[in-house]
Design a protein around this motif. Sequence first.
Motif, mmCIF file in Angstrom:
data_model
loop_
_atom_site.group_PDB
_atom_site.id
_atom_site.type_symbol
_atom_site.label_atom_id
_atom_site.label_comp_id
_atom_site.label_asym_id
_atom_site.label_seq_id
_atom_site.Cartn_x
_atom_site.Cartn_y
_atom_site.Cartn_z
ATOM 1 N N VAL A 369 0.849 -1.186 0.000
ATOM 2 C CA VAL A 369 0.000 0.000 0.000
ATOM 3 C C VAL A 369 0.891 1.246 0.000
ATOM 4 C CG1 VAL A 369 -1.725 1.323 1.287
ATOM 5 C CG2 VAL A 369 -1.898 -1.174 1.147
ATOM 6 N N ASP A 370 0.560 2.208 -0.880
ATOM 7 C CA ASP A 370 1.278 3.484 -1.043
ATOM 8 C C ASP A 370 2.635 3.341 -1.729
ATOM 9 O OD1 ASP A 370 -0.754 5.059 0.030
ATOM 10 O OD2 ASP A 370 -0.001 4.825 2.067
ATOM 11 N N GLU A 371 2.944 2.156 -2.230
ATOM 12 C CA GLU A 371 4.187 1.980 -2.998
ATOM 13 C C GLU A 371 3.898 2.245 -4.473
ATOM 14 O OE1 GLU A 371 7.578 -1.438 -3.995
ATOM 15 O OE2 GLU A 371 5.852 -1.899 -2.710
ATOM 16 N N VAL A 372 4.770 2.997 -5.137
ATOM 17 C CA VAL A 372 4.570 3.377 -6.537
ATOM 18 C C VAL A 372 5.311 2.412 -7.448
ATOM 19 C CG1 VAL A 372 4.872 5.207 -8.254
ATOM 20 C CG2 VAL A 372 4.345 5.794 -5.893
ATOM 21 N N SER A 373 4.660 1.996 -8.511
ATOM 22 C CA SER A 373 5.268 1.072 -9.469
ATOM 23 C C SER A 373 6.242 1.800 -10.391
ATOM 24 C CB SER A 373 4.186 0.404 -10.318
ATOM 25 O OG SER A 373 3.676 1.329 -11.284
ATOM 26 N N ALA A 374 7.001 1.034 -11.144
ATOM 27 C CA ALA A 374 7.759 1.574 -12.271
ATOM 28 C C ALA A 374 6.776 1.892 -13.398
ATOM 29 C CB ALA A 374 8.796 0.553 -12.727
ATOM 30 N N PRO A 375 7.161 2.669 -14.402
ATOM 31 C CA PRO A 375 6.258 2.924 -15.533
ATOM 32 C C PRO A 375 5.844 1.620 -16.219
ATOM 33 C CG PRO A 375 8.111 4.449 -15.578
ATOM 34 C CD PRO A 375 8.425 3.428 -14.532
ATOM 35 N N VAL A 376 4.544 1.476 -16.457
ATOM 36 C CA VAL A 376 3.992 0.257 -17.051
ATOM 37 C C VAL A 376 3.318 0.628 -18.370
ATOM 38 C CG1 VAL A 376 2.402 -1.664 -16.757
ATOM 39 C CG2 VAL A 376 3.574 -0.699 -14.761
ATOM 40 N N ALA A 377 3.672 -0.071 -19.446
ATOM 41 C CA ALA A 377 3.051 0.179 -20.751
ATOM 42 C C ALA A 377 1.634 -0.383 -20.769
ATOM 43 C CB ALA A 377 3.888 -0.466 -21.854
ATOM 44 N N PHE A 378 0.714 0.310 -21.426
ATOM 45 C CA PHE A 378 -0.661 -0.179 -21.572
ATOM 46 C C PHE A 378 -1.335 0.553 -22.731
ATOM 47 C CE2 PHE A 378 -1.546 3.747 -19.525
ATOM 48 C CZ PHE A 378 -2.906 4.005 -19.564
ATOM 49 N N LYS A 379 -2.546 0.110 -23.070
ATOM 50 C CA LYS A 379 -3.374 0.783 -24.065
ATOM 51 C C LYS A 379 -4.428 1.589 -23.319
ATOM 52 C CE LYS A 379 -1.858 -1.312 -27.946
ATOM 53 N NZ LYS A 379 -1.273 -0.590 -29.094
ATOM 54 N N ASN A 380 -4.537 2.881 -23.612
ATOM 55 C CA ASN A 380 -5.550 3.690 -22.934
ATOM 56 C C ASN A 380 -6.930 3.430 -23.523
ATOM 57 O OD1 ASN A 380 -5.732 5.195 -25.312
ATOM 58 N ND2 ASN A 380 -4.524 6.908 -24.529
ATOM 59 N N LYS A 381 -7.939 4.158 -23.044
ATOM 60 C CA LYS A 381 -9.319 3.871 -23.468
ATOM 61 C C LYS A 381 -9.532 4.113 -24.956
ATOM 62 C CE LYS A 381 -11.166 8.394 -22.051
ATOM 63 N NZ LYS A 381 -11.560 8.854 -23.379
ATOM 64 N N ASP A 382 -8.648 4.892 -25.588
ATOM 65 C CA ASP A 382 -8.712 5.112 -27.036
ATOM 66 C C ASP A 382 -7.838 4.127 -27.789
ATOM 67 O OD1 ASP A 382 -10.446 7.298 -26.759
ATOM 68 O OD2 ASP A 382 -8.779 8.669 -26.403
ATOM 69 N N ARG A 383 -7.347 3.100 -27.077
ATOM 70 C CA ARG A 383 -6.500 2.054 -27.640
ATOM 71 C C ARG A 383 -5.163 2.589 -28.133
ATOM 72 N NH1 ARG A 383 -7.250 -2.052 -25.438
ATOM 73 N NH2 ARG A 383 -6.236 -3.230 -27.097
ATOM 74 N N LYS A 384 -4.690 3.671 -27.513
ATOM 75 C CA LYS A 384 -3.408 4.251 -27.869
ATOM 76 C C LYS A 384 -2.349 3.821 -26.859
ATOM 77 C CE LYS A 384 -5.322 8.304 -30.221
ATOM 78 N NZ LYS A 384 -5.430 9.785 -30.244
ATOM 79 N N ASP A 385 -1.105 3.699 -27.344
ATOM 80 C CA ASP A 385 -0.007 3.323 -26.458
ATOM 81 C C ASP A 385 0.237 4.412 -25.428
ATOM 82 O OD1 ASP A 385 0.730 0.834 -27.672
ATOM 83 O OD2 ASP A 385 1.547 1.969 -29.357
ATOM 84 N N ALA A 386 0.430 4.010 -24.180
ATOM 85 C CA ALA A 386 0.691 4.968 -23.106
ATOM 86 C C ALA A 386 1.462 4.258 -21.992
ATOM 87 C CB ALA A 386 -0.608 5.555 -22.570
ATOM 88 N N TYR A 387 1.926 5.051 -21.020
ATOM 89 C CA TYR A 387 2.563 4.514 -19.824
ATOM 90 C C TYR A 387 1.811 5.029 -18.599
ATOM 91 C CZ TYR A 387 6.729 2.547 -22.056
ATOM 92 O OH TYR A 387 7.584 1.767 -22.794
ATOM 93 N N ARG A 388 1.928 4.295 -17.499
ATOM 94 C CA ARG A 388 1.318 4.760 -16.252
ATOM 95 C C ARG A 388 2.115 4.281 -15.047
ATOM 96 N NH1 ARG A 388 -4.318 1.325 -16.567
ATOM 97 N NH2 ARG A 388 -3.434 -0.750 -16.854
ATOM 98 N N LEU A 389 2.045 5.089 -13.991
ATOM 99 C CA LEU A 389 2.508 4.682 -12.669
ATOM 100 C C LEU A 389 1.298 4.228 -11.884
ATOM 101 C CD1 LEU A 389 4.833 7.708 -11.762
ATOM 102 C CD2 LEU A 389 5.546 5.496 -12.685
ATOM 103 N N LEU A 390 1.395 3.112 -11.191
ATOM 104 C CA LEU A 390 0.289 2.582 -10.405
ATOM 105 C C LEU A 390 0.643 2.611 -8.923
ATOM 106 C CD1 LEU A 390 -0.543 -0.497 -12.652
ATOM 107 C CD2 LEU A 390 -1.998 1.507 -12.356
#
Length: 454
Positions: A369-390
Motif C-alpha cells: 500500500v502506497d508503494e509506486v510502481s515503475a512505468p507500465v506500458a498499456f493501451k488507454n481507453k482510445d487504444r493508444k499506447d501509453a505509460y502509467r505509474l500505479l
Amino acid sequence: MLKANIKIKNFVLGLVLICLFPAASINAQVVVDEVIAVIGKHIVLKSDLDNSYQQYRAQQGLHGSEQSVKCEIMEGLMLSKLLLHHGELDSVEVSDNQVSQSMDMRMAYFIQQFGSEKAMEEYYGKPLDVIREEMSEMVKEQMIADGKQREVVADIAITPSEVQDYFKNLPKDSIPQINSKYEIAQIVRTPVISQEVKDEVYNRMNSFRERILKGESFETLAILYSEDPGSAKKGGETGMTKRGTWDPNFEVAAFNLKEGEISEIVESQFGYHILKYVGRRGDYVNVKHILLMVKPSYEDIAKAHTFLDSIGNLIRNDSIEFDLAVRRFSDDPGRINGGYVINPNTGNSQFREEELDPAIGFTVKKLKVDEVSAPVAFKNKDRKDAYRLLIIKKKTLPHKANLNEDYDQIQDWALEEKRQRAMQIWAKEKITKTYIRVNPDYVSCKYNSPWITK
C-alpha cells in the motif's frame, strides 16, 4: 448456493464467446451433433451445450454435479434463444458497425488467448477472415438477445431496505467469502506524437487520395492499406450506421458526402481517413473508408517512459505527493478524481481481486500500500499506447461479506437476484406465446421457467 447460482446464470447469458471460442487447453471432442431444443425459429445444438459445459468447468472448477450444471446451462441457452426470438420480433436494433466493433474486440481477445493469428488459424483450420465472417452472425444474434434482456430489466431498481432484507435472509453458511479488495490510482502519460510523424502519415494518405482521384480503385487500396481491420477486407465498407455512433469528425464528413464523392482527408481520434459515399437512408449512412493510424515513434514512447520514471522517483523520495503529481502531470481525464482507476463493472473505485485486469493485477500484487510502481506500458481507453505509474491506495483482507464493508457488492447480488426474478416472469409469459420443443433427454431438468408443457 448464492454464488453458484448467480455465477452459472451470468455465465450462460454470455455463451456466444464460449461456443465460438473453446478454451485452447481443452481438446475438442468429435461428436455427432443434434438439435436438443427449438425456440421459435432458432435451435440449440448439443455441441453448444457440451462446449459451454467444458468451458464452465475450466473456468469455475468442479462445483455442482454434471447433470445439475448442464441443466442450468441448458436453460440459459434456451433463454438466450427466447430473448433473440422476441428481440427480432420487437425489432431490437443492432447495426453492422456495432457488430464490427464488437468483433474487433473479440478477435483481439481470441488472438491474445491463442498467442498469435497463425495459432488461431491452425486451431480452427481456417483463415482469420473466414473465422470472423462465421462468428459475426452469431455475435449479432447474441447482441440482439442482450439488447432484449436490457429492455426487460431496464427499470429494475433496488432500495436499501431490500438490500438489508436480502442479506438478512441469506443462510449463514451461504454468506460468501470476499477476496481482497483494491483501490488503485494511476498517473498516465500518453506519448506526444511529433509533427514529423503526423506529417508523414498525412502525406501518405494524401498520396492515396490522389491515386484514387486519378482512377485507381478505392476498394483495392482499402484492402491493401487500411488499418481498420473491421472494414478493410470489405473494401473499406462500414455498412449502414446510425448517426451518433462514430467519431464526431468522421461522422460529419460521412453525412456530408454526396454520391460519387471522395472526401478530403479527415482526422479522427484513430488517425487519418478518406471516405467514399455508398448510400444513405435518413439517419443512417454507409461509406467506405481508408484509415491510417498515427502512431508514436520509438523516440516519442521513450520520452513518455523517461518522464514518468522521473516522476516516480520524485514521489519515492518524498519530493512530491502522489495526489499532487496526479493533478500536475497525468493526462488521463480521471486526474480530477485523484487518478483512481474506475471499475467498469460497478462504476466505483473498488476492485475485487478477480476483477483486476491482468495487466494491472500483475503489477499491483507485487506492491505494498502506497508503494509506486515503475512505468507500465498499456493501451488507454482510445487504444493508444501509453505509460502509467500505479499505486495501491487501499487494500482489504479476505473476509466474510458484511453490510459495513461490502454494501456495494451485496447490493449487486440483491439487484441481480431481483433481475433474475423479472426475467423469469418475462420468460414465463413469452414461453406461452412461442413455439418450443425440447429433446426428451432434457425434459427431466428442474428448470426455473416452464419450458416443458405437459
